[in-house]
Design a protein around this motif. Structure first.
Motif, mmCIF file in Angstrom:
data_model
loop_
_atom_site.group_PDB
_atom_site.id
_atom_site.type_symbol
_atom_site.label_atom_id
_atom_site.label_comp_id
_atom_site.label_asym_id
_atom_site.label_seq_id
_atom_site.Cartn_x
_atom_site.Cartn_y
_atom_site.Cartn_z
ATOM 1 N N LEU A 111 -15.107 74.160 -32.938
ATOM 2 C CA LEU A 111 -13.975 73.372 -32.449
ATOM 3 C C LEU A 111 -14.004 72.013 -33.139
ATOM 4 C CD1 LEU A 111 -14.068 74.053 -28.593
ATOM 5 C CD2 LEU A 111 -12.847 75.316 -30.371
ATOM 6 N N ASP A 112 -12.899 71.662 -33.758
ATOM 7 C CA ASP A 112 -12.817 70.386 -34.480
ATOM 8 C C ASP A 112 -12.401 69.291 -33.509
ATOM 9 O OD1 ASP A 112 -12.879 68.569 -36.490
ATOM 10 O OD2 ASP A 112 -11.080 69.294 -37.525
ATOM 11 N N VAL A 113 -13.372 68.856 -32.689
ATOM 12 C CA VAL A 113 -13.111 67.872 -31.636
ATOM 13 C C VAL A 113 -14.253 66.865 -31.588
ATOM 14 C CG1 VAL A 113 -11.790 69.476 -30.194
ATOM 15 C CG2 VAL A 113 -14.273 69.316 -29.895
ATOM 16 N N TYR A 148 -9.448 57.443 -24.147
ATOM 17 C CA TYR A 148 -8.207 57.998 -24.692
ATOM 18 C C TYR A 148 -8.452 59.324 -25.403
ATOM 19 C CZ TYR A 148 -9.477 56.571 -29.469
ATOM 20 O OH TYR A 148 -10.094 56.450 -30.693
ATOM 21 N N ILE A 149 -9.658 59.512 -25.970
ATOM 22 C CA ILE A 149 -9.974 60.767 -26.654
ATOM 23 C C ILE A 149 -10.074 61.896 -25.634
ATOM 24 C CG2 ILE A 149 -11.638 61.964 -28.133
ATOM 25 C CD1 ILE A 149 -12.444 59.251 -29.248
ATOM 26 N N ILE A 150 -10.739 61.642 -24.514
ATOM 27 C CA ILE A 150 -10.830 62.648 -23.456
ATOM 28 C C ILE A 150 -9.435 62.981 -22.925
ATOM 29 C CG2 ILE A 150 -11.614 63.058 -21.089
ATOM 30 C CD1 ILE A 150 -14.189 61.665 -21.743
ATOM 31 N N THR A 436 -8.405 68.622 -41.771
ATOM 32 C CA THR A 436 -8.400 67.377 -41.001
ATOM 33 C C THR A 436 -8.585 66.182 -41.924
ATOM 34 O OG1 THR A 436 -9.243 68.465 -39.024
ATOM 35 C CG2 THR A 436 -9.568 66.096 -39.170
ATOM 36 N N LEU A 437 -9.484 66.314 -42.892
ATOM 37 C CA LEU A 437 -9.750 65.220 -43.817
ATOM 38 C C LEU A 437 -8.601 64.992 -44.785
ATOM 39 C CD1 LEU A 437 -13.452 66.155 -44.594
ATOM 40 C CD2 LEU A 437 -12.658 64.312 -43.109
ATOM 41 N N MET A 438 -7.645 65.918 -44.798
ATOM 42 C CA MET A 438 -6.533 65.822 -45.741
ATOM 43 C C MET A 438 -5.213 65.529 -45.039
ATOM 44 S SD MET A 438 -7.597 68.999 -48.226
ATOM 45 C CE MET A 438 -6.307 68.646 -49.420
ATOM 46 N N ILE A 550 -12.541 57.040 -37.359
ATOM 47 C CA ILE A 550 -11.513 57.543 -38.266
ATOM 48 C C ILE A 550 -11.343 59.048 -38.089
ATOM 49 C CG2 ILE A 550 -10.992 57.960 -40.704
ATOM 50 C CD1 ILE A 550 -12.319 55.262 -41.307
ATOM 51 N N LEU A 551 -12.464 59.760 -38.001
ATOM 52 C CA LEU A 551 -12.419 61.217 -37.863
ATOM 53 C C LEU A 551 -11.738 61.626 -36.557
ATOM 54 C CD1 LEU A 551 -13.186 63.867 -39.172
ATOM 55 C CD2 LEU A 551 -15.454 63.688 -38.121
ATOM 56 N N ASP A 552 -12.029 60.909 -35.474
ATOM 57 C CA ASP A 552 -11.365 61.204 -34.200
ATOM 58 C C ASP A 552 -9.858 61.039 -34.319
ATOM 59 O OD1 ASP A 552 -13.662 61.818 -32.779
ATOM 60 O OD2 ASP A 552 -14.022 59.743 -32.189
ATOM 61 N N TYR A 553 -9.425 59.993 -35.002
ATOM 62 C CA TYR A 553 -7.987 59.758 -35.163
ATOM 63 C C TYR A 553 -7.352 60.859 -36.010
ATOM 64 C CZ TYR A 553 -3.551 57.589 -36.331
ATOM 65 O OH TYR A 553 -2.209 57.358 -36.499
#
Length: 789
Positions: A111-113, A148-150, A436-438, A550-553
Motif C-alpha cells: 500500500l502506497d501510504v 491531515y494525513i490520517i 507517485t514519484l512522477m 514531500i512523499l506524503d503529499y
C-alpha cells in the motif's frame, strides 16, 4: 326495470374497469419484480466470475495478512482489517480481490501510504476487539502536524465517519455511518455539533428550546429505557417565537424519521434500521413547534418528546419502514440528544459525486402509490410497492458497491511488483510506487524515475524476478568460463528469473548441470543476483523528514480527483521550514514548488465567485482566464465568525465580494481561531481550495493566519495583478482578459496603481485588531475599499 338494467350495466362496467386497473397495477408490480430478480441473477454471476478470476477462494477470517505500508511491515488478521463493513478497507482485504492486489518482492500486499498513519488505523481496529459500547476505541489520531494525513486516509477508505459524534446514544461506526448515509441521500450531510443532551441540560421543553431554537438543521436522537433508538432530522430550524400557524406546524422538505435500535442493527430483531420519509415532502406539518413540547414531528405527532415521555403516533411519515412501530404507543425516555448538522461542502460533493457516478444510466421505477382502490387494497398494494422499491434500492447499492470496489482496487491497490521503488533516504528506508514519484512530470523525481532512465541508473537487477527464460540464457552466456551449452540448459528447462533466484547446487544438478567447477561458479553468481535484487534501493541524500513530507503529499495528490479530495498542504514544523523549502525547490522547480509550499495562486474573492466548472471534471474549477484553481490565497477582512465544535466559519470581504470560509479545528489552529482569527474586522491571509456546493462557492481553508502588516494586503493585490499578466503573456490573446475586471472598487486601475507604485507607499502600522486601508487607497485613487473600518 330499464333503470335497474342500466344500473346493473354500469355496475358491471365499473367492476370491469376496477378489475382492469387493478390487474394493470399488479402487472406493473410483477414486471418490476421480474426486472429485479433478473438483475440479482446478473449480479451474482458477475460476483462469481470476479471471485474466480481475482479472488482467493480459500480466504479465511483467521488469515494473517502482512502489509508493506510505504516501507513498514504491518501484520493483522483478515477479520480485523474487514471489521468495518461497507468500507473500502473491508473490500480491499475481503479476499475477493487478492489475486489483483499489488505485492512486493516478498509477496506482501503493498500500500502506497504513510506507514504511521496506516498503523494508527490498524491500532484503532485492534482496539475495537477489546472495547465495549460504553467505552469505544479511540479514533485514529496523530499530532496536529500529521492529522491531515490520517483524515485523508480515512476518506480514501470511506471511513470519514470515524471523525465521530459526541453522543451517549450513538457509539458504533455502523450507526454513525448509517446516519451520514441517510443525510447524504438529500445532500444534507455534514458535521454533528451537540446542542442539547437531556441528562446534562434538563428534560423540560424550555431546556430544549433554549439550546436548539434558531440553530439551523438539526438531528434528534432518542433512546428509551427499553433499548429503542429512534429520531428525526429537520432542515427547518426549531422556533417557538414566530408561529407560522395557530398550531405551530412547519414544513421541512428534507425531514425524515428513523429507527436505529441495537437488536435491529445486529440482526437479532425482526425489524432493521430504517429511514422513514415524509409521505408528502410539501407537507406543512413535517415538524411541530410549541414551547410546551420538545422536538416533535408530524401532524399526528409521529414522534413527540414531552418531558420524560416519548410518544409515537404514526401519521405524516411512512409507516412500513418503522418495523414494529405501527401502533400508537408511549415509552419512557433514557436520553435525548439534538445535534446541529453543519453542511460540509467537500463531504457532500464527494458523496454526491459517488452517487451520480454510480447512478448514471440507471432508471428508477415511476409507479406512484395506489389511491383509486378501496382502503385495504390500496394499503396492500402500496406495501408491496414499497417493498419492491426497497429491494431495488438494496440491489442498486450492491451493484454500486461492487463497481466502486473494482474501481478502487484498480486505481489504488493494483499494479506490478516492478513498479515498487525502494528508497534509502539518508539511512531511512521508504517505499512507494514509481508513478507517485512522477506526479509532477517536470520534476527532478519524475526524470530520475522515468522508465527509460531507470536501467541507466544501474537498477536493472531489480527486475531479475521478471526475467524470461531467454533473459536467463543471456545472463548465463555473459558469465566468464560458462559455456553456451550450459546457458542453453537454462533455456531448455524454461528457467525464469524468479526460479533462478531460488536455485541452489541440487537444483542446478537436477536440470542437467554436472561439472563441479561450473556448479560452484553458477551458485556464486546466483548469490550475487540475490543480493543485488534485495538491495535494489535508490539513495536519496536529503532530510528524511523533508522528503517524507514531500512523499506524503505526492501520494495524496496522485489519488486526487479519483478517490480523495484535494490534498492538504504539508504541515511543517518551524525548525524545518527553511530546509523543507530548499528541498522542495530542488526537486520541483517552477510553479510546482509554489503549490507544495502553500503559496497558492493569489486571487480576489470576485475571481473565486466567478470561477467556472471544468466540463471534463466537475471536481475542478478554473478562473475565467483559464487558470485552474488548485490552491489559492486570499487576503481579506473578517465580517462575521462562528466557532463550532469541529470547525469555525468566517464570512470575509476583500472589496470585491463576500465569501464563506470553513476552517477545520485541530490542536494548532484551534488556538489561532479563538485568539487571532475569530475577530470581526481582523485582516487575515487564507490559503485553501475553492469548492462549489448547491451552486454556492465556499473556501475550504488549509491555513489561516492574521496578516503581519498593512503592506501584506497591498502586496497581495500586487501579486494578483502580476500573476494575471504573466498568464496573459504566456497564453497570448487566448486568455480571457476579463479575469480581473468588474470587481469595483478593486478594478484594473487600482491593480495597475498597486503594481506600478509597489508597496512602499502602503507601509502602515497595525494596532492589535485591525488596520484601516480605506483612507490610504481613497487618498490616491478616490476609491473606497468596500466598507472596511
Amino acid at each position: 326495470m330499464d333503470e335497474i338494467h342500466e344500473a346493473s350495466k354500469r355496475l358491471k362496467t365499473e367492476h370491469e374497469t376496477f378489475n382492469a386497473e387493478y390487474q394493470q397495477f399488479m402487472d406493473r408490480l410483477d414486471k418490476e419484480e421480474a426486472k429485479i430478480e433478473k438483475r440479482y441473477g446478473l449480479l451474482e454471476e458477475k460476483q462469481k466470475s470476479l471471485a474466480e478470476a481475482r479472488g482467493n477462494p480459500n480466504a479465511s477470517a483467521d488469515d494473517l495478512i502482512e502489509i508493506n505500508a510505504g516501507g513498514k511491515i504491518i501484520a493483522a488478521k483478515r477479520s480485523t482489517l474487514t471489521h468495518l463493513k461497507g468500507t473500502r478497507l473491508e473490500a480491499l482485504f475481503s479476499g475477493c480481490w487478492d489475486k489483483k492486489l499489488l505485492r512486493d518482492g516478498d509477496g506482501r500486499v503493498f500500500l502506497d501510504v504513510n506507514s504511521e498513519a496506516f498503523q494508527s488505523i490498524v491500532d484503532y481496529l485492534n482496539e475495537i476487539a477489546i472495547s465495549s459500547p460504553d467505552n469505544p476505541p479511540q479514533h485514529p489520531t496523530a499530532d496536529c502536524e500529521n492529522q491531515y494525513i490520517i483524515d485523508q486516509l480515512l476518506e480514501l477508505f470511506t471511513m470519514e465517519q470515524l471523525n465521530g459524534i459526541d453522543s451517549n446514544i450513538v457509539k458504533t461506526y455502523a450507526h454513525i455511518a448509517l446516519l451520514h448515509d441517510w443525510l447524504g441521500e438529500d445532500g444534507s450531510d455534514g458535521d454533528f455539533d451537540l446542542l442539547y443532551r437531556s441528562t446534562r441540560d434538563g428534560q423540560s421543553a424550555l431546556d430544549f428550546h433554549s439550546r436548539c431554537d434558531n440553530k439551523g438543521c438539526t438531528l434528534t436522537i432518542v433512546e428509551t429505557i427499553d433499548g429503542l433508538i429512534v429520531g428525526g432530522y429537520s432542515n427547518t430550524p426549531w422556533n417557538t417565537e414566530d408561529q407560522p400557524s395557530a398550531f405551530g406546524w412547519r414544513g421541512a422538505d428534507k425531514a425524515f424519521l428513523f429507527e436505529l435500535d441495537e437488536d435491529a442493527l445486529s440482526g437479532n430483531g425482526i425489524s432493521s434500521p430504517r429511514k422513514m420519509k415524509l409521505r408528502d415532502p410539501d407537507s406543512h406539518a413535517a415538524t411541530f413547534h410549541n414551547p410546551n413540547f420538545g422536538p416533535s414531528f408530524g401532524c399526528g405527532f409521529d414522534l413527540k418528546v414531552v418531558g420524560s415521555r416519548l410518544l409515537l403516533f404514526p401519521g405524516s411519515y411512512e409507516m412500513e419502514p418503522l418495523g414494529e412501530i405501527r401502533q400508537r404507543q408511549t415509552r419512557t425516555i433514557k436520553e435525548v440528544e439534538v445535534f446541529q448538522v453543519n453542511a460540509d461542502p467537500a463531504l457532500i460533493y464527494r458523496k454526491t459525486a459517488r452517487r451520480e457516478e454510480h447512478t448514471q444510466g440507471a432508471t428508477r421505477m415511476k409507479i406512484q402509490e395506489a389511491t383509486s382502490f378501496t382502503g385495504g387494497i390500496n394499503d396492500a398494494l402500496n406495501v408491496k410497492l414499497r417493498k419492491i422499491k426497497e429491494a431495488e434500492q438494496k440491489l442498486t447499492d450492491l451493484e454500486n458497491l461492487l463497481d466502486g470496489e473494482e474501481k478502487f482496487i484498480d486505481l489504488f491497490a493494483s499494479g506490478e511488483t516492478k513498479d515498487i521503488v525502494r528508497l534509502n533516504v539518508s539511512g531511512t528506508t521508504m517505499s512507494t510506487k514509481r508513478s507517485t514519484l512522477m506526479v509532477f512530470e517536470e520534476s527532478v523525481l519524475a526524470r530520475q524515475f522515468d522508465d527509460s532512465k531507470w536501467t541507466e541508473q544501474g537498477h536493472a537487477t531489480h527486475r531479475v524476478k521478471e526475467w524470461t527464460p531467454g533473459d536467463v540464457c543471456l545472463w548465463a552466456q555473459s558469465i566468464e568460463d560458462v559455456s553456451d551449452d550450459v546457458a542453453n540448459i537454462f533455456e531448455e528447462n524454461q528457467i525464469t528469473g524468479n526460479e533462478l533466484l531460488v536455485l541452489e547446487k541440487d537444483g542446478l544438478m537436477m536440470i542437467g548441470i554436472k561439472r563441479a567447477g561450473t556448479l560452484c561458479l553458477l551458485v556464486n553468481e546466483i548469490k550475487k543476483l540475490q543480493k543485488a535484487s534485495q538491495n535494489a534501493i535508490t539513495l536519496i541524500e536529503h532530510s528524511p523528514y523533508c522528503f517524507g513530507k514531500i512523499l506524503d503529499y505526492l501520494r495524496l495528490k496522485k489519488l486526487h480527483s479519483n478517490l480523495v479530495d484535494e490534498p492538504c498542504l504539508p504541515v511543517i514544523r518551524e525548525s524545518e521550514s527553511c530546509r523543507f523549502e530548499k528541498v522542495v525547490k530542488y526537486f520541483f522547480p517552477g510553479e510546482s514548488a509554489e503549490l507544495i509550499l502553500g503559496r497558492g495562486m493569489p486571487i480576489t474573492i470576485k475571481m473565486a465567485l466567478n470561477a467556472l466548472e471544468d466540463l471534463n471534471n466537475s471536481d475542478n474549477l478554473s478562473l475565467k482566464d483559464g487558470r485552474p484553481l488548485h490552491t489559492i490565497m486570499l487576503v481579506a477582512a473578517v465580517r462575521s465568525h462562528e466557532l463550532r465544535q469541529t470547525a469555525f466559519y468566517l464570512d470575509v470581504e476583500d472589496g470585491t465580494g463576500f465569501v464563506s470560509v470553513r476552517v477545520r479545528l485541530d490542536e494548532e489552529n484551534g488556538c489561532i481561531a479563538k485568539n487571532q482569527v475569530c475577530k470581526d474586522h481582523a485582516y487575515i491571509r487564507i490559503i485553501g481550495h475553492v469548492k462549489q456546493s448547491d451552486g454556492r462557492m465556499q473556501i475550504l481553508a488549509t491555513n489561516v493566519r492574521p496578516v503581519r502588516s498593512g503592506n501584506e494586503l497591498t502586496n497581495h493585490f500586487r501579486e494578483v495583478a502580476i500573476c494575471y499578466e504573466k498568464h496573459i503573456k504566456k497564453v497570448g490573446s487566448r486568455g480571457d482578459r476579463s479575469g480581473l475586471r468588474g470587481g469595483s472598487p478593486l478594478n484594473d486601475a487600482m491593480l495597475y496603481f498597486i503594481k506600478t507604485l509597489g508597496c512602499e507607499f502602503f507601509r502602515i502600522s497595525l494596532d492589535d485588531d485591525v488596520f484601516n486601508v480605506t483612507i490610504i487607497l481613497s487618498s490616491w485613487l478616490n476609491h473606497k475599499f468596500s466598507s472596511f473600518h
